[in-house]
Design a protein around this motif. Structure first.
Motif, short mmCIF file in Angstrom:
data_model
loop_
_atom_site.label_atom_id
_atom_site.label_comp_id
_atom_site.label_asym_id
_atom_site.label_seq_id
_atom_site.Cartn_x
_atom_site.Cartn_y
_atom_site.Cartn_z
N PRO A 205 82.00 33.91 40.03
CA PRO A 205 81.63 32.55 40.38
C PRO A 205 80.14 32.49 40.70
N PHE A 206 79.46 31.51 40.13
CA PHE A 206 78.02 31.42 40.30
C PHE A 206 77.67 31.13 41.75
N GLU A 207 76.77 31.91 42.27
CA GLU A 207 76.29 31.73 43.62
C GLU A 207 74.77 31.67 43.58
N GLN A 208 74.22 30.76 44.34
CA GLN A 208 72.77 30.68 44.45
C GLN A 208 72.34 31.63 45.56
N HIS A 209 71.20 32.28 45.36
CA HIS A 209 70.67 33.10 46.43
C HIS A 209 69.15 33.01 46.44
N LYS A 210 68.64 32.90 47.65
CA LYS A 210 67.19 32.81 47.83
C LYS A 210 66.59 34.19 47.61
N LEU A 211 65.49 34.22 46.88
CA LEU A 211 64.77 35.45 46.64
C LEU A 211 63.29 35.23 46.95
N VAL A 212 62.59 36.31 47.15
CA VAL A 212 61.15 36.28 47.37
C VAL A 212 60.49 36.74 46.08
N LEU A 213 59.57 35.94 45.57
CA LEU A 213 58.79 36.35 44.40
C LEU A 213 57.66 37.24 44.86
N MET A 214 57.52 38.39 44.20
CA MET A 214 56.40 39.28 44.47
C MET A 214 55.64 39.46 43.16
N SER A 215 54.34 39.64 43.29
CA SER A 215 53.53 39.79 42.08
C SER A 215 52.47 40.86 42.30
N TYR A 216 52.03 41.39 41.20
CA TYR A 216 51.01 42.44 41.18
C TYR A 216 49.98 42.04 40.14
N PRO A 217 48.73 42.16 40.37
CA PRO A 217 48.08 42.68 41.57
C PRO A 217 47.69 41.59 42.56
N SER A 218 47.99 40.34 42.26
CA SER A 218 47.54 39.24 43.11
C SER A 218 48.63 38.17 43.16
#
Length: 188
Positions: free
Chosen positions: A142-155
């Protein structure tokens, strides 16, 4: 293990290391964040997707599944063989992969010991958190939404990059999941 790491793409389930890769994948990520093997094989035909086995000589080290977007690479799944954990293989692999690239990945919000350690792991490699509100749907029912943190490299990501990334995930990546018409992720 002094040999250099190699990233060797999988093209089919017949490739050397496929069974080990799928076992690491199944054990390392929650079910809702995994594609079915059938969807995974379909994704291999997408020119944006690459499923790499990480090798050190003849030893299978782990997996790095990633997508190439518009000016960046999205690391979807990175995992090291349980037998090799604690030997900095994940750090070495990700550092090698990131060299000369703009890279985006997602992590769980830092709320417990494991998620906080994961945040610090990526920070040590030069990744930065982004302030964008990012909600991701699961790959499976079953589809569940979940909050995530976007991380990026190098900025950090610009607002436009974050929006294009969310659109790419919704319109391209999620084609190879159980979704038929995903509505997320979407940034204003």
């Amino acid at each position: 293990m002094t040999e250099e790491l190699q990233f060797i793409p999988f093209t089919s389930p017949a490739d050397r290391g496929w069974a080990e890769a799928m076992e690491i994948y199944r054990r390392s990520f929650p079910y809702k964040e995994q594609r079915s093997e059938e969807d995974h094989v379909r994704a291999l035909r997408d020119p944006h997707f690459r499923a790499d086995g990480i090798w050190c000589g003849d030893e299978f080290v782990g997996i790095l599944y990633h997508w190439q977007g518009d000016g960046w690479h999205y690391v979807e799944h990175l995992a090291v063989s349980p037998a090799l954990r604690g030997r900095n293989m994940g750090s070495k692999a990700l550092a090698a992969f990131c060299e000369g690239r703009r890279v985006i990945l997602e992590i769980d919000p830092p709320a417990d010991e494991i998620s906080i350690r994961r945040l610090h792991f990526y920070r040590r490699l030069g990744f930065v958190e982004n302030p964008h509100e990012y909600i991701h749907p699961s790959f499976r029912r079953p589809f569940e939404q979940h909050k995530l943190v976007l991380m990026s490299y190098p900025s950090p990501l610009t607002d436009d990059e974050a929006r294009r990334f969310a659109d790419f995930v919704r319109e391209t990546v999620l084609r190879y999941t159980e979704h038929e018409a995903p509505q997320l992720p979407r940034l204003p």
